[in-house]
Scaffold this motif. Structure first.
Motif, short mmCIF file in Angstrom:
data_model
loop_
_atom_site.label_atom_id
_atom_site.label_comp_id
_atom_site.label_asym_id
_atom_site.label_seq_id
_atom_site.Cartn_x
_atom_site.Cartn_y
_atom_site.Cartn_z
N UNK A 173 -3.91 -2.32 -16.00
CA UNK A 173 -4.87 -1.19 -16.12
C UNK A 173 -5.41 -1.11 -17.50
N UNK A 174 -4.83 -1.36 -18.54
CA UNK A 174 -5.16 -1.46 -20.06
C UNK A 174 -6.18 -2.51 -19.94
N UNK A 175 -5.83 -3.70 -19.42
CA UNK A 175 -6.59 -4.90 -19.54
C UNK A 175 -7.97 -4.51 -18.88
N UNK A 176 -7.89 -3.93 -17.79
CA UNK A 176 -9.41 -3.78 -17.10
C UNK A 176 -10.28 -3.12 -18.01
N UNK A 177 -9.77 -2.05 -18.91
CA UNK A 177 -10.46 -1.13 -19.82
C UNK A 177 -11.01 -2.14 -20.95
N UNK A 178 -10.29 -2.98 -21.35
CA UNK A 178 -11.02 -3.99 -22.55
C UNK A 178 -11.47 -5.18 -22.12
N UNK A 179 -11.55 -5.31 -20.75
CA UNK A 179 -12.17 -6.64 -20.17
C UNK A 179 -13.65 -6.62 -20.68
N UNK A 234 -18.17 -9.79 -26.33
CA UNK A 234 -17.71 -10.46 -27.41
C UNK A 234 -17.56 -11.79 -27.46
N UNK A 235 -16.99 -12.34 -26.27
CA UNK A 235 -16.89 -13.88 -26.29
C UNK A 235 -18.24 -14.47 -26.01
N UNK A 261 -10.60 -12.93 -34.48
CA UNK A 261 -11.30 -12.26 -35.41
C UNK A 261 -11.94 -11.05 -35.17
N UNK A 262 -13.08 -11.52 -34.40
CA UNK A 262 -14.22 -10.39 -33.90
C UNK A 262 -13.65 -9.35 -33.05
N UNK A 263 -12.40 -9.43 -32.35
CA UNK A 263 -11.57 -8.78 -31.59
C UNK A 263 -10.25 -7.74 -32.28
N UNK A 264 -10.15 -8.40 -33.30
CA UNK A 264 -9.17 -7.62 -34.20
C UNK A 264 -9.54 -6.28 -34.51
N UNK A 265 -8.45 -5.53 -33.99
CA UNK A 265 -8.69 -4.01 -34.24
C UNK A 265 -9.42 -3.20 -33.39
N UNK A 266 -10.13 -4.06 -32.30
CA UNK A 266 -10.83 -3.37 -31.29
C UNK A 266 -9.98 -3.09 -29.90
N UNK A 267 -8.94 -4.14 -29.94
CA UNK A 267 -8.21 -3.91 -28.68
C UNK A 267 -6.93 -3.53 -29.05
N UNK A 268 -6.20 -2.84 -28.03
CA UNK A 268 -4.75 -2.18 -28.15
C UNK A 268 -3.84 -3.28 -27.84
N UNK A 269 -3.90 -4.36 -28.01
CA UNK A 269 -3.14 -5.45 -27.63
C UNK A 269 -3.24 -6.95 -28.50
N UNK A 270 -2.54 -7.62 -28.58
CA UNK A 270 -2.60 -9.00 -29.25
C UNK A 270 -3.13 -9.88 -28.23
N UNK A 271 -3.62 -11.14 -28.87
CA UNK A 271 -4.06 -12.11 -28.00
C UNK A 271 -3.35 -13.38 -27.94
N UNK A 307 -7.45 -11.84 -14.21
CA UNK A 307 -6.56 -12.04 -13.58
C UNK A 307 -5.23 -11.45 -13.99
N UNK A 308 -4.73 -10.28 -13.54
CA UNK A 308 -3.78 -9.61 -14.06
C UNK A 308 -4.15 -9.44 -15.61
N UNK A 309 -3.42 -9.93 -16.60
CA UNK A 309 -3.82 -9.69 -17.93
C UNK A 309 -4.27 -10.95 -18.51
N UNK A 310 -4.91 -11.96 -17.71
CA UNK A 310 -5.35 -13.20 -18.23
C UNK A 310 -6.96 -13.47 -17.99
N UNK A 311 -7.55 -14.20 -18.75
CA UNK A 311 -8.89 -14.51 -18.55
C UNK A 311 -9.12 -16.18 -18.75
N UNK A 312 -9.96 -16.85 -18.22
CA UNK A 312 -9.94 -18.19 -18.40
C UNK A 312 -11.35 -18.29 -18.68
N UNK A 313 -11.76 -19.06 -19.87
CA UNK A 313 -13.10 -19.18 -20.27
C UNK A 313 -13.16 -20.69 -20.50
N UNK A 314 -14.38 -21.02 -20.11
CA UNK A 314 -15.03 -22.29 -19.94
C UNK A 314 -15.90 -22.53 -21.08
#
Length: 530
Positions: A203-209, A215-216, A261-271, A228-235
């Motif tokens: 649920x948290x991941x949905x909020x920051x998606x 950003x990406x 770097x761009x997402x640092x501090x903006x998400x309540x999680x690490x990457x 997909x659950x708490x993962x995202x695939x980027x091409x």
């Protein structure tokens, strides 16, 4: 209403135009008048007319320069010149600026009405064009994420997806021939057992998606897949393939570092970011597999490229069985799918003996992808992820967990098998219809495969499986059957029948006919003419 402004230094000229417009148009509003070029420029800024009647000789800035200035910011404004000066240079400059009419004073009513009607038609067309463009843009904005999600799903499902990827490439207007895949995981704090709250974190991941996706996309050209659950695939597409693998690796890591770097501090999680090697478009699934391995090799948050993995511990997680599971499910093979799932479950049970939550944690990603595969064939299956999570986490008994997982695998493989069987029958039916309609031509397996949009190799295999004979034998059977019917007609010569059944050489036709029927065409025809 169409908005008109009149710019002329003579009051009588303004009043005359107003009178003509008011008398002949009920869909035109005169929103402003100006007595100089500067005043016209200033009034256009806040009144924004559709059409402007412009005099050339005015105090200060002349009409030509005024048009040029207005055009810099308001290219859509349509201009009609009304001037007492019949000078070629003015007319030439007016044409260069896109002025639609150059009327000489005193202009009569008829010419003014004709010029204004012409201007209205241009404004109408431009407004309709802008409306259509906005509607098209809106539709593209709505369908773009759907296409991008479909493209990413094709990457991660391990199916024979070369053709599908190329189709998505065309739909998404991807010009680059190469690229690489990043698999990004939102990493949350673990509990004392090294486990995470899957439902809460999903649920948290949905909020920051949405923030993540925007950003990406702003950092560089790429396609961001669904959560997909708490993962995202980027091409990430790349224009040119290079043999300098170190350079490609550094560029990919730099992109990932910029994202982090761009997402640092903006998400309540690490990457956690895993990066695959650069591949050609047709083999992009291999880059996804590499990115996934790189991600799994990370012990905590951070970035790792596949080339940085030390490939040791061959007794580790059976990745070949995971790939086999995905391939078998995609082919609708229940038996192979269940066997692969059992192997994985047995490995997990042996390694994490008694640690039920760890086993669930490992199975979750696997079964989630399996369930997602069914969404391509059954929209009802592509349901709520939270329900799926809750159902798994509520199971305490390992035997029950195994049965639950097997049911999911079997159900998805069964649905895909039904779909593929239907699709196979449909393809063979279309192939047969094409042969029936074109047997008199010099058709090949490639011609039919192009018609029904499959590879010749795949069509050859399907044809043999479904009809029990290969393409050439089936085509020959059709031609000989038609030839026999024509030979029974006394009005057709053997040479005509040869050409009408797709053969160019009567001697070859006779040999084939005798081989199939047992007699020559002449002998066969003779039985009906005696």
């Amino acid at each position: 209403m169409f908005r008109v402004m009149i710019a002329d230094d003579e009051r009588i000229a303004i009043d005359s135009l107003k009178y003509i417009i008011d008398k002949n148009f009920n869909n035109v509003e005169i929103i402003a008048t100006a007595r100089s070029g500067r005043e016209a420029i200033e009034k256009v800024e806040y009144s924004v007319p559709d059409i402007v009647f412009m005099d050339i000789k005015m105090p200060g800035i002349n009409g030509i320069e005024t048009i040029r200035e207005i055009k810099k910011l308001h290219r859509h404004v349509v201009f009609i010149i009304l001037s007492a000066f019949d000078q070629f240079e003015f007319a030439k400059e007016a044409v260069n600026l896109g002025v639609i009419e150059y009327l000489l004073k005193p202009a009569n009513r008829k010419k003014v009405v004709e010029a204004l009607n012409k201007a209205i038609d241009i404004v109408k067309a431009e407004k309709e064009n802008r409306k259509n463009m906005l509607e098209l843009k809106e539709k593209i904005e709505r369908i773009q994420p759907v296409l991008e999600n479909g493209f990413i799903y094709s990457l991660v499902m391990f199916d024979n997806n070369k053709k599908e990827l190329l189709n998505y490439r065309e739909l998404l207007s991807i010009e680059e021939n190469n690229g690489y895949v990043m698999t990004i995981e939102f990493s949350y704090e673990e509990d004392k057992e090294g486990l995470v709250d899957r439902i809460g974190n999903n649920l948290k991941s949905r909020k920051v998606y949405s923030l993540f996706r925007d950003t990406v996309s702003n950092i560089g050209k790429c396609i961001v897949g669904p959560l997909m659950l708490n993962r995202v695939v980027v091409f990430v597409p790349v224009a040119y393939m290079t043999e300098d693998s170190a350079f490609v690796q550094r560029a990919a890591i730099a992109f990932a570092e910029t994202l982090s770097k761009h997402l640092s501090g903006k998400l309540e999680c690490g990457l956690k970011i895993g990066i695959g090697n650069q591949k050609s478009f047709e083999t992009m699934s291999a880059s996804y597999e590499e990115a996934l391995k790189a991600l799994r090799s990370l012990n905590g948050t951070g970035i790792k490229h596949f080339m940085d993995i030390t490939l040791v511990n061959t007794q580790g997680y059976p990745e070949h069985k995971e790939k086999l599971l995905m391939q078998s499910v995609a082919l609708g093979d229940k038996g192979e799918s269940i066997e692969a799932f059992n192997c994985i479950f047995d490995w997990l049970s042996g390694v994490y003996n008694g640690q039920h939550l760890r086993i669930k944690n490992k199975l979750l990603e696997l079964l989630f992808l399996v369930q997602r595969m069914a969404g391509k064939y059954d929209s009802e299956t592509d349901g709520n992820e939270t329900d799926f999570l809750e159902e798994m986490l509520s199971i305490e008994d390992m035997t029950e967990l195994r049965l639950w997982g097997k049911r999911i695998v079997e159900d998805v493989a069964g649905k895909i098998n039904v779909y593929r069987s239907y699709k196979t029958g449909e393809l063979i039916t279309r192939a047969k219809e094409y042969i029936e309609a074109n047997y008199a031509k010099s058709i090949t397996l490639e011609d039919i495969s192009n018609e029904i949009n499959v590879s010749p190799q795949y069509l050859s295999k399907l044809f043999k499986e479904e009809t029990g004979e290969n393409f050439i034998d089936y085509l020959t059977g059709i031609r000989i059957r038609i030839a026999k019917d024509l030979l029974e007609n006394k009005n057709s010569s053997i040479k005509e029948i040869c050409y009408n059944t797709g053969y160019s050489d009567p001697n070859y036709f006779s040999r084939i006919f005798k081989k199939i029927v047992g007699v020559t065409p002449t002998e066969y025809k003779g039985t009906f003419t005696a």
